[in-house]
Design a protein around this motif. Structure first.
Motif, PDB file in Angstrom:
ATOM      1  N   GLU A  29      -1.070  10.520   2.141  1.00 52.67           N
ATOM      2  CA  GLU A  29      -1.987  10.624   1.000  1.00 52.67           C
ATOM      3  C   GLU A  29      -3.274  11.375   1.347  1.00 52.67           C
ATOM      4  O   GLU A  29      -4.050  11.731   0.457  1.00 52.67           O
ATOM      5  N   HIS A  30      -3.509  11.599   2.652  1.00 52.15           N
ATOM      6  CA  HIS A  30      -4.718  12.323   3.058  1.00 52.15           C
ATOM      7  C   HIS A  30      -4.459  13.814   3.279  1.00 52.15           C
ATOM      8  O   HIS A  30      -5.313  14.510   3.819  1.00 52.15           O
TER       9      HIS A  30
ATOM     10  N   PRO B  60      -4.406  13.723  -5.705  1.00 57.30           N
ATOM     11  CA  PRO B  60      -4.678  12.305  -5.986  1.00 57.30           C
ATOM     12  C   PRO B  60      -3.864  11.853  -7.195  1.00 57.30           C
ATOM     13  O   PRO B  60      -3.967  12.436  -8.265  1.00 57.30           O
ATOM     14  N   LEU B  61      -3.038  10.861  -6.992  1.00 52.96           N
ATOM     15  CA  LEU B  61      -2.128  10.396  -8.045  1.00 52.96           C
ATOM     16  C   LEU B  61      -2.528   9.009  -8.520  1.00 52.96           C
ATOM     17  O   LEU B  61      -3.015   8.198  -7.741  1.00 52.96           O
ATOM     18  N   GLU B  62      -2.305   8.761  -9.796  1.00 51.49           N
ATOM     19  CA  GLU B  62      -2.579   7.426 -10.325  1.00 51.49           C
ATOM     20  C   GLU B  62      -1.696   6.396  -9.658  1.00 51.49           C
ATOM     21  O   GLU B  62      -2.113   5.290  -9.370  1.00 51.49           O
ATOM     22  N   GLU B  63      -0.457   6.778  -9.450  1.00 55.60           N
ATOM     23  CA  GLU B  63       0.498   5.816  -8.919  1.00 55.60           C
ATOM     24  C   GLU B  63       1.495   6.566  -8.058  1.00 55.60           C
ATOM     25  O   GLU B  63       2.042   7.570  -8.492  1.00 55.60           O
TER      26      GLU B  63
ATOM     27  N   ASP C 170       0.828  -1.210   0.000  1.00 54.53           N
ATOM     28  CA  ASP C 170       0.000   0.000   0.000  1.00 54.53           C
ATOM     29  C   ASP C 170       0.865   1.265   0.000  1.00 54.53           C
ATOM     30  O   ASP C 170       0.347   2.362  -0.102  1.00 54.53           O
TER      31      ASP C 170
ATOM     32  N   ASN D 152       2.043   2.856   2.224  1.00 54.51           N
ATOM     33  CA  ASN D 152       1.854   3.706   3.401  1.00 54.51           C
ATOM     34  C   ASN D 152       2.704   3.267   4.582  1.00 54.51           C
ATOM     35  O   ASN D 152       2.892   4.012   5.533  1.00 54.51           O
TER      36      ASN D 152
ATOM     37  N   PRO E  60      -4.876  19.298   0.627  1.00 56.82           N
ATOM     38  CA  PRO E  60      -4.947  17.883   0.241  1.00 56.82           C
ATOM     39  C   PRO E  60      -3.648  17.450  -0.423  1.00 56.82           C
ATOM     40  O   PRO E  60      -2.881  18.286  -0.899  1.00 56.82           O
TER      41      PRO E  60
ATOM     42  N   LYS F  95      -7.859  23.833  -8.815  1.00 57.24           N
ATOM     43  CA  LYS F  95      -9.060  23.147  -9.316  1.00 57.24           C
ATOM     44  C   LYS F  95      -9.540  22.099  -8.320  1.00 57.24           C
ATOM     45  O   LYS F  95     -10.731  21.815  -8.213  1.00 57.24           O
ATOM     46  N   LEU F  96      -8.588  21.513  -7.631  1.00 51.55           N
ATOM     47  CA  LEU F  96      -8.900  20.445  -6.674  1.00 51.55           C
ATOM     48  C   LEU F  96      -9.622  20.969  -5.433  1.00 51.55           C
ATOM     49  O   LEU F  96     -10.373  20.229  -4.795  1.00 51.55           O
TER      50      LEU F  96
ATOM     51  N   PHE G 177      -3.962  22.120  -8.053  1.00 50.19           N
ATOM     52  CA  PHE G 177      -4.375  22.240  -6.652  1.00 50.19           C
ATOM     53  C   PHE G 177      -5.537  23.213  -6.513  1.00 50.19           C
ATOM     54  O   PHE G 177      -6.429  23.004  -5.697  1.00 50.19           O
TER      55      PHE G 177
END
Lengths: 307, 307
Positions: free
Chosen positions: A207-208, A225-228, A90, A92, A222, A298-299, A296
């Motif tokens: 990631e949070h 959010p990344l694909e990988e 994961d 993490n 935030p 737009k996010l 960021f």
């Protein structure tokens, strides 16, 4: 131009993730902080130590990125600090496979005269006594930011508390904030930590995202959010380097400006994790950072129709 | 005024948290969705079922909050759906102590003629076949939002996929998004779920906020950092009710407007968790919601000095 003094490790890392593994590559908190802060127009200098085995190309790399290395001691016959770790699927959590302190064991930091008047000081993650020694050598900085971790809470809490009492900003992760404060709620944890010294508490949630607390004010940035996520190594240091780099560049340490600083920290960290080690940070351009700043916006930015 | 049709459970809950426990109190997805949506000027109607044991005061409460209950069947001699659960100390996980389906077991939803032309349809969390039946009864709605959970993925996946194929928006939590898509990265998960039908994917991360995905666009709404979460029951339903309530109120289903809608969802959910069950939602005022909207702005909006 503001001066930014950075103390932290300069090291070799060997990293294994689900996507591959590396031999010894360039690592260390001060390295990531310096590379991250180099995206801003500031006079950075690193206080750290390496061994004779540390390649000249790595020293050149730091200098090429406008990181002054006068305060980077090279110990003759010594070996550079080495860390090796393996990330779980994961990404993490990770296991430390090997830690060799080497020259770091007896490190006595010496702040170069040219940077004793640094307005901004970043105490990267290492022994609290080293951080304290650096604090004792600088003259009246405008802002001191501390990064630390649970290892020092477990093993050198008394020394750590002395550092915490003397800094303006602390950055730690959510579990560490809970450990340090004894509070589960991060709102309560931040309030208790402010009572220990720092006026500003930054709680990193990986990631949070990250939270910034100051009295009854709170801001949230935030993570993109990344694909990988390829390799999380150095993300926290890169975040800290972006945070203090932006503050040093603008010279403005208001809460409002710190909001932008943690957005820049998240922005830079989002690049760091895209490749192994410092690889991505070495090729990063200002245009790329600006484009991602728009992402960021737009996010997170919104306007309601019911006002 | 837009019509909003809500299908979901209306139930008794018995809740235990570290802060106390309740006897049977008012609960159910449709209840929370309806109370949340009642903060917007919309014509809501609930399609659900209860037993003869369901107190008139609860029915009155729904009507007082402008939730039409023509479609709320009361089964003579029947008993209302009952759920009982106990939260762990971190409040992020819980054990179900008891589930009595009762009248829900044979529920055949009937959408009242007066609301078959609802522009907005909220399929609250219950059996996919009930959700499908409601979809078959409404005429050409403007937007259908689906909430579901891992229980239906585990037990009625085939039926669930039929619902998923017919909705515009799906709201699920991060673990459910991973389960449904087989992807760990939420960016990839959302993309795969969009291929199953929904044009918009909302991924709820509890205390870590919520993400809205649509093609290559993404928006993030944080959860408000709270000193204390008292009882998380109904937070996800309240979030969904705020989301669709705002969209129904504004009549605008653009991605930009959905950003505000998930901020409103987070806003309302942040109140829900402050007291047991629906208690806080029953006393909530528009002024309180507006003030908290300002808190969300301060929490997320930023301006940089380097533009």
């Amino acid at each position: 131009m503001s001066k930014l003094l950075i103390v932290g490790t300069v090291a070799f890392d060997a990293i294994e993730t689900p996507f591959g593994k590396t031999d010894k590559i360039l690592g260390g908190a001060a390295t990531y902080i310096g590379l991250s802060a180099s995206n801003f127009d500031v006079e950075s200098a690193v206080v750290s130590v390496v061994g004779e085995d540390f390649p000249k190309e790595y020293l050149d790399l730091l200098e090429k990125n406008n990181v002054n290395i006068e305060g980077l001691e090279v110990v003759k016959g010594g070996k550079t600090f080495f860390w090796s770790g393996k990330y779980h699927n994961d990404l993490n959590t990770r296991d430390t496979l090997d830690t060799q302190l080497n020259v770091l064991a007896d490190f006595k930091p010496v702040v170069p005269d040219s940077h004793k008047d640094s307005e901004f000081v970043m105490l990267g993650n290492l022994h609290p006594l080293v951080q304290l020694s650096v604090l004792d050598q600088v003259k009246n900085p405008k802002l001191v930011v501390l990064d630390t971790m649970n290892f020092w809470m477990d093993n050198t809490l008394e020394d750590l508390m002395k550092v915490i009492a003397r800094v303006d900003v602390i950055t730690i992760n959510d579990e560490e904030a809970r450990q340090l404060s004894g509070e589960y709620s991060l709102v309560k944890a931040a309030r208790k930590i402010e009572e220990m010294g720092p006026k500003y508490v930054v709680i990193k949630k990986g990631e949070h995202g990250a939270l910034l607390f100051h009295k009854d004010q709170v801001f949230f940035a935030p993570a993109l959010p990344l694909e990988e996520v390829f390799d999380p190594t150095g993300a926290g240091d890169t975040f800290a380097g972006g945070f203090i780099g932006y503050l040093a560049r603008t010279g403005n340490i208001s809460f409002e400006n710190m909001k932008s600083a943690i957005i820049y920290g998240s922005n830079l960290a989002s690049f760091c994790v895209e490749k192994f080690g410092t690889e991505r940070m070495q090729t990063l351009t200002g245009d790329e950072v600006n484009k991602r700043l728009d992402e960021f916006r737009k996010l997170t930015q919104f306007e309601t129709q019911l006002d």
